[in-house]
Design an enzyme around this catalytic site. Structure first.
Site, mmCIF file in Angstrom:
data_model
loop_
_atom_site.group_PDB
_atom_site.id
_atom_site.type_symbol
_atom_site.label_atom_id
_atom_site.label_comp_id
_atom_site.label_asym_id
_atom_site.label_seq_id
_atom_site.Cartn_x
_atom_site.Cartn_y
_atom_site.Cartn_z
ATOM 1 N N GLU A 107 0.848 -1.197 0.000
ATOM 2 C CA GLU A 107 0.000 0.000 0.000
ATOM 3 C C GLU A 107 0.881 1.244 0.000
ATOM 4 O O GLU A 107 1.923 1.273 0.655
ATOM 5 C CB GLU A 107 -0.918 -0.007 1.223
ATOM 6 C CG GLU A 107 -2.014 1.053 1.195
ATOM 7 C CD GLU A 107 -3.060 0.818 2.274
ATOM 8 O OE1 GLU A 107 -3.762 -0.225 2.211
ATOM 9 O OE2 GLU A 107 -3.158 1.649 3.194
ATOM 10 N N ASP A 109 0.284 5.317 0.575
ATOM 11 C CA ASP A 109 -0.776 6.194 1.084
ATOM 12 C C ASP A 109 -0.430 7.674 1.079
ATOM 13 O O ASP A 109 0.635 8.074 1.553
ATOM 14 C CB ASP A 109 -1.092 5.860 2.552
ATOM 15 C CG ASP A 109 -1.608 4.456 2.760
ATOM 16 O OD1 ASP A 109 -2.169 3.887 1.819
ATOM 17 O OD2 ASP A 109 -1.445 3.933 3.878
ATOM 18 N N GLU A 111 -2.498 10.564 3.070
ATOM 19 C CA GLU A 111 -3.593 10.800 3.997
ATOM 20 C C GLU A 111 -3.543 12.264 4.438
ATOM 21 O O GLU A 111 -2.537 12.713 4.986
ATOM 22 C CB GLU A 111 -3.500 9.883 5.211
ATOM 23 C CG GLU A 111 -3.740 8.410 4.883
ATOM 24 C CD GLU A 111 -3.582 7.519 6.097
ATOM 25 O OE1 GLU A 111 -4.507 6.752 6.383
ATOM 26 O OE2 GLU A 111 -2.519 7.589 6.757
ATOM 27 N N THR A 125 2.106 10.464 4.870
ATOM 28 C CA THR A 125 2.321 9.400 3.899
ATOM 29 C C THR A 125 2.732 8.143 4.656
ATOM 30 O O THR A 125 3.306 8.208 5.741
ATOM 31 C CB THR A 125 3.405 9.770 2.873
ATOM 32 O OG1 THR A 125 4.640 10.050 3.546
ATOM 33 C CG2 THR A 125 2.982 10.983 2.052
ATOM 34 N N ASN A 126 2.439 7.013 4.048
ATOM 35 C CA ASN A 126 2.806 5.736 4.658
ATOM 36 C C ASN A 126 2.996 4.713 3.551
ATOM 37 O O ASN A 126 2.441 4.859 2.445
ATOM 38 C CB ASN A 126 1.730 5.266 5.642
ATOM 39 C CG ASN A 126 2.222 4.207 6.610
ATOM 40 O OD1 ASN A 126 3.402 3.840 6.616
ATOM 41 N ND2 ASN A 126 1.325 3.689 7.434
ATOM 42 N N ASN A 134 3.816 1.016 9.374
ATOM 43 C CA ASN A 134 4.565 1.761 10.397
ATOM 44 C C ASN A 134 5.692 2.597 9.799
ATOM 45 O O ASN A 134 6.752 2.737 10.406
ATOM 46 C CB ASN A 134 5.123 0.820 11.469
ATOM 47 C CG ASN A 134 4.032 0.111 12.246
ATOM 48 O OD1 ASN A 134 2.973 0.685 12.491
ATOM 49 N ND2 ASN A 134 4.272 -1.142 12.611
ATOM 50 N N TRP A 201 -7.969 9.797 16.138
ATOM 51 C CA TRP A 201 -6.509 9.906 16.052
ATOM 52 C C TRP A 201 -5.998 11.028 15.145
ATOM 53 O O TRP A 201 -4.866 11.493 15.309
ATOM 54 C CB TRP A 201 -5.918 8.589 15.532
ATOM 55 C CG TRP A 201 -6.330 8.289 14.106
ATOM 56 C CD1 TRP A 201 -7.471 7.693 13.688
ATOM 57 C CD2 TRP A 201 -5.609 8.630 12.905
ATOM 58 N NE1 TRP A 201 -7.525 7.627 12.309
ATOM 59 C CE2 TRP A 201 -6.390 8.182 11.807
ATOM 60 C CE3 TRP A 201 -4.391 9.246 12.653
ATOM 61 C CZ2 TRP A 201 -5.982 8.348 10.486
ATOM 62 C CZ3 TRP A 201 -3.979 9.403 11.321
ATOM 63 C CH2 TRP A 201 -4.778 8.954 10.258
ATOM 64 N N GLY A 205 -3.687 13.794 17.722
ATOM 65 C CA GLY A 205 -3.797 12.503 18.375
ATOM 66 C C GLY A 205 -5.176 12.183 18.897
ATOM 67 O O GLY A 205 -5.330 11.375 19.820
#
Length: 295
Positions: A107, A109, A111, A125-126, A134, A201, A205
């Site tokens: 994936e 990402d 976001e 981004t991930n 992570n 979140w 947070g």
């Protein structure tokens, strides 16, 4: 003249002079959302213009929404122009990403994390590779992404994944599979977008919740371009170097000098979180790619 003013002028020149595409022979999109995408959830919260060129999604207390590409792809470049939720968007998440939807999914990402009015949008981004994520990074954008459309791009090839904002590279994830680092290179992925409530979140947070009195929250999309290898069951066609698969050419194997300068500027002035700097989170044992070159 400040450094920021100089870099803005430099970006303008870069956009004027840079041609990203080599050929249109690999472009597989029609530009019509109705033909290239399908609504994945809450059709009543998706609105598409009569010509199919513009699409918006809304989030309210009843539901968010999402849509996905009809086809899957293995390598290429995806561009999407997006105008984000204006005003008080705290708690909202606009996601634009590639995903293989497998148990050990790959994936990539984008976001966009909403914020209270007057505070900057955060772009997270991930990357997931072989089911492991992570790998979050966060930047504050250098413009207001709610005032107008901006282009968000993913270049994905055998060598690297590059996240770009208006053609400015903000993140690079290099293929270090030969050194034992997982890299998305075998699983085809579809394009997905969604708008949803992430107030547990997304903003500070989870401290700032979605204010439903400010809704409905609307994000808009247009002028997408899918310049990629359509998955037909055999990876070798997408992994080959050819005039159609321009992204696999050596010149796209790393950032250019100009791109490197812009990349360093983003990292210096706009990055607010990098998982590779979070020693506490990983208890001093940072992921292997953090010690390897990005280009």
């Amino acid at each position: 003249m400040s450094d920021n003013h100089r870099i803005v002028i430099f970006i303008g020149l870069f956009l004027t002079l840079t041609s990203i595409r080599i050929t249109d022979g690999s472009v597989v999109s029609t530009g019509d959302f109705n033909k290239d995408f399908f609504v994945t959830w809450s059709p009543s919260h998706v609105n598409t213009s009569a010509d199919g060129r513009t699409r918006s999604m809304k989030l309210d207390q009843e539901s968010g929404a999402g849509f996905a590409s009809n086809q899957m792809f293995l390598f290429g470049q995806i561009d999407m122009q997006i105008k984000l939720v204006p005003g008080d968007s705290a708690g909202t998440v606009v996601a634009y990403y590639l995903t293989s939807d497998q148990p050990n999914r790959d994936e990539v990402d984008f976001e966009f994390l909403g914020n209270v009015a007057g505070k900057p949008y955060i772009l997270q981004t991930n990357i997931f590779a072989d089911g492991l994520g992570n790998r979050e990074e966060r930047v504050n954008l250098w413009f207001d992404p709610t005032k107008d459309f901006h282009t968000y791009s993913i270049l994905w090839n055998l060598h690297q994944i590059v996240f770009m904002v208006d053609w400015v590279p903000i993140r690079v994830y290099r293929n270090h599979a030969d050194k034992g680092v997982a890299f998305p290179r075998w699983q085809p992925m579809s394009i997905k977008t969604s708008l949803w409530n992430g107030d547990s979140w997304a903003t500070r947070g989870g401290k700032d919740k979605t204010d439903w009195s400010k809704g409905p929250f609307i994000a808009s999309f247009r002028n997408y371009k899918i310049d990629a290898c359509v998955w037909k069951g055999n990876a070798r066609f997408c992994r080959a170097e050819s005039p159609t698969n321009w992204w696999n050419k050596n010149k796209f194997s790393t950032l250019t000098k100009t791109q490197r300068r812009l990349f360093k500027w983003v990292r210096k002035h706009h990055m607010i979180y990098d998982y590779c700097q979070d020693k506490q989170r990983f208890q001093g044992n940072l992921p292997k790619e953090c010690s390897l070159p990005k280009y």
